[in-house]
Enzyme design. Structure first.
Site, mmCIF file in Angstrom:
data_model
loop_
_atom_site.group_PDB
_atom_site.id
_atom_site.type_symbol
_atom_site.label_atom_id
_atom_site.label_comp_id
_atom_site.label_asym_id
_atom_site.label_seq_id
_atom_site.Cartn_x
_atom_site.Cartn_y
_atom_site.Cartn_z
ATOM 1 N N GLU A 1 -4.578 3.521 6.394
ATOM 2 C CA GLU A 1 -4.431 3.325 4.940
ATOM 3 C C GLU A 1 -5.161 4.470 4.232
ATOM 4 O OE1 GLU A 1 -4.991 -0.660 3.445
ATOM 5 O OE2 GLU A 1 -5.837 0.098 1.570
ATOM 6 N N SER B 1 -10.698 -0.541 3.351
ATOM 7 C CA SER B 1 -9.938 -0.776 4.593
ATOM 8 C C SER B 1 -9.398 0.539 5.128
ATOM 9 C CB SER B 1 -8.786 -1.743 4.326
ATOM 10 O OG SER B 1 -9.313 -3.008 4.028
ATOM 11 N N ARG C 1 0.828 -1.234 0.000
ATOM 12 C CA ARG C 1 0.000 0.000 0.000
ATOM 13 C C ARG C 1 0.851 1.268 0.000
ATOM 14 N NH1 ARG C 1 -2.165 -3.556 -1.248
ATOM 15 N NH2 ARG C 1 -4.038 -4.554 -0.438
HETATM 16 C C1 FAD Z 1 -15.393 -0.636 -1.073
HETATM 17 C C2 FAD Z 1 -13.906 -0.418 -1.241
HETATM 18 C C3 FAD Z 1 -13.054 -1.497 -1.382
HETATM 19 C C4 FAD Z 1 -11.675 -1.290 -1.521
HETATM 20 N N1 FAD Z 1 -10.873 -2.389 -1.691
HETATM 21 C C5 FAD Z 1 -9.542 -2.212 -1.845
HETATM 22 C C6 FAD Z 1 -8.683 -3.334 -2.051
HETATM 23 O O1 FAD Z 1 -9.125 -4.479 -2.099
HETATM 24 N N2 FAD Z 1 -7.351 -3.100 -2.190
HETATM 25 C C7 FAD Z 1 -6.825 -1.838 -2.149
HETATM 26 O O2 FAD Z 1 -5.605 -1.691 -2.305
HETATM 27 N N3 FAD Z 1 -7.625 -0.760 -1.970
HETATM 28 C C8 FAD Z 1 -8.957 -0.912 -1.825
HETATM 29 N N4 FAD Z 1 -9.764 0.179 -1.649
HETATM 30 C C9 FAD Z 1 -9.167 1.528 -1.565
HETATM 31 C C10 FAD Z 1 -9.049 2.264 -2.917
HETATM 32 O O3 FAD Z 1 -9.973 1.792 -3.850
HETATM 33 C C11 FAD Z 1 -7.639 2.170 -3.488
HETATM 34 O O4 FAD Z 1 -6.673 2.693 -2.601
HETATM 35 C C12 FAD Z 1 -7.525 2.921 -4.819
HETATM 36 O O5 FAD Z 1 -6.338 2.573 -5.424
HETATM 37 C C13 FAD Z 1 -7.573 4.435 -4.659
HETATM 38 O O6 FAD Z 1 -7.708 5.006 -5.960
HETATM 39 P P1 FAD Z 1 -8.452 6.394 -6.183
HETATM 40 O O7 FAD Z 1 -8.424 6.688 -7.624
HETATM 41 O O8 FAD Z 1 -9.770 6.376 -5.543
HETATM 42 O O9 FAD Z 1 -7.448 7.376 -5.430
HETATM 43 P P2 FAD Z 1 -7.806 8.532 -4.390
HETATM 44 O O10 FAD Z 1 -8.473 7.930 -3.209
HETATM 45 O O11 FAD Z 1 -8.465 9.656 -5.060
HETATM 46 O O12 FAD Z 1 -6.316 8.964 -3.983
HETATM 47 C C14 FAD Z 1 -5.466 8.060 -3.309
HETATM 48 C C15 FAD Z 1 -4.035 8.583 -3.423
HETATM 49 O O13 FAD Z 1 -3.612 8.513 -4.773
HETATM 50 C C16 FAD Z 1 -3.192 9.784 -5.230
HETATM 51 N N5 FAD Z 1 -3.574 9.896 -6.645
HETATM 52 C C17 FAD Z 1 -4.792 9.700 -7.188
HETATM 53 N N6 FAD Z 1 -4.738 9.860 -8.533
HETATM 54 C C18 FAD Z 1 -3.453 10.172 -8.824
HETATM 55 C C19 FAD Z 1 -2.753 10.471 -10.038
HETATM 56 N N7 FAD Z 1 -3.364 10.485 -11.233
HETATM 57 N N8 FAD Z 1 -1.433 10.777 -9.959
HETATM 58 C C20 FAD Z 1 -0.784 10.771 -8.767
HETATM 59 N N9 FAD Z 1 -1.383 10.490 -7.586
HETATM 60 C C21 FAD Z 1 -2.709 10.189 -7.622
HETATM 61 C C22 FAD Z 1 -3.896 10.784 -4.342
HETATM 62 O O14 FAD Z 1 -3.180 12.009 -4.267
HETATM 63 C C23 FAD Z 1 -3.894 10.048 -3.013
HETATM 64 O O15 FAD Z 1 -2.641 10.204 -2.399
HETATM 65 C C24 FAD Z 1 -11.146 0.012 -1.523
HETATM 66 C C25 FAD Z 1 -12.010 1.116 -1.390
HETATM 67 C C26 FAD Z 1 -13.381 0.911 -1.265
HETATM 68 C C27 FAD Z 1 -14.294 2.103 -1.179
#
Ligand code: FAD
Length: 296
Positions: free
Chosen positions: A290, A220, A171
């Site tokens: 996380e 999480s 992560r």
């Molecule tokens: C129901 C549910 C289940 C989930 N299951 C999992 C799982 O199984 N495994 C897991 O790892 N995660 C899980 N997650 C968490 C989440 O989906 C992941 O961490 C995902 O990768 C976040 O992506 P995001 O686009 O939503 O990023 P955001 O939440 O918008 O941002 C997360 C981070 O990424 C950075 N970021 C976003 N886009 C960019 C970009 N283009 N360039 C540079 N930095 C960027 C942001 O600045 C921030 O630091 C879950 C979430 C939910 C709601």
């Protein structure tokens, strides 16, 4: 000086006091002082080369792993729009824009009879967010299938990173905070269509059985400490079902904090802090967030 006179004339969307709560998976959060959605990568580069240096820049993806506090985010928030949702498949390689959702990438791989991306099915984030977080589940992480990615630095230079240039961990990615990921290339496996579909269905079922997917959450809340499961520690500390205001530790998956519809960002953060304290008191282990907490 009117607020927009400080910024270069872009082709994309520039919005003051933009609501982020509606975009967030928690369904809460204060506004972005300025939201910029670039029209395309040239617009992004132009903006970054000409933006005032004293403006802090935050990039957000699908907001499935961030909690924005009620005071909102100062400076500029960049979110990537439709231009960054393109996907190209060539042989066993898939190029995906950073705003493509993990589920869509997985679906396109399946439709192209390519394997290796099944674990991304049902993961709510975008490719940009998934790379930054090194998202993963069920034994795979996105860095395992990544070849390289393109990013734009906050001073407007396009940069290329090979997977070996970056220090991916659990992560965490070590991707510098001053770059905006714009697209990425993934290596897939040639596979048989029905095997991949079966794996996808199994993964979706596992999620539905174990996670409160009908509630607002960011998945999480805490990372698994080395050799332990965060949910087991939270359960052992008696925090399952614990509440602060409209935020609750999910009964179904106690590493999820859910918003019952009335939570404030502060309810969610306070509850998280209480869980950390209680788990530490009972087990001696300090949980690490996380979910990324942003804003004031
Ligand atoms: C129901 C549910 C289940 C989930 N299951 C999992 C799982 O199984 N495994 C897991 O790892 N995660 C899980 N997650 C968490 C989440 O989906 C992941 O961490 C995902 O990768 C976040 O992506 P995001 O686009 O939503 O990023 P955001 O939440 O918008 O941002 C997360 C981070 O990424 C950075 N970021 C976003 N886009 C960019 C970009 N283009 N360039 C540079 N930095 C960027 C942001 O600045 C921030 O630091 C879950 C979430 C939910 C709601």
């Amino acid at each position: 000086m009117p607020v927009f006179d400080r910024f270069p004339p872009v082709r994309g969307v520039l919005q003051a006091k933009a609501d982020l709560a509606k975009k967030s998976r928690f369904g809460v959060g204060g506004p972005a002082e300025i939201l910029f959605i670039p029209e395309d990568v040239d617009d992004l580069v132009f903006f970054l080369r000409n933006v005032p240096e004293d403006c802090p820049i935050t990039v957000l993806g699908a907001m499935s792993n961030v909690l924005v506090r009620s005071g909102g985010i100062d400076g500029i928030v960049i979110m990537l729009g439709n231009w960054f949702k393109k996907v190209f498949v060539e042989d066993c390689t898939i190029e995906a824009g950073a705003a493509v959702s993990c589920t869509e990438l997985s679906t396109i791989a399946t439709d192209s009879e390519l394997g290796g991306l099944e674990f991304l099915m049902g993961l709510p984030g975008s490719i940009g967010g998934a790379l930054k977080m090194n998202a993963g589940c069920y034994g795979s992480e996105i860095s395992n299938v990544l070849v390289e990615f393109e990013a734009v630095s906050t001073d407007g230079r396009i940069k290329w990173f090979k997977v070996s240039d970056v220090d991916f961990g659990y992560r965490t990615s070590g991707i510098p905070d001053d770059v905006i990921i714009t697209r990425a290339w993934f290596r897939c496996l040639q596979n048989v269509d029905y095997i991949i579909s079966k794996k996808n269905n199994e993964i979706v079922k596992k999620r539905m059985d174990s996670q409160p997917l009908n509630k607002r959450s960011c998945g999480s809340t805490f990372k698994n400490p080395e050799g332990k499961k965060a949910w087991e520690l939270i359960n052992a500390a008696g925090c399952r079902g614990m509440k602060v205001g409209g935020a609750a530790v999910s009964e179904k998956h106690c590493n999820f904090i859910i918003n019952d519809g009335s939570a404030t960002p502060e309810d969610i953060e306070c509850l998280g802090i209480k869980v950390v304290d209680e788990v530490q008191r009972v087990t001696g282990i300090k949980l690490e967030w996380e979910v990324i907490r942003l804003g004031k």
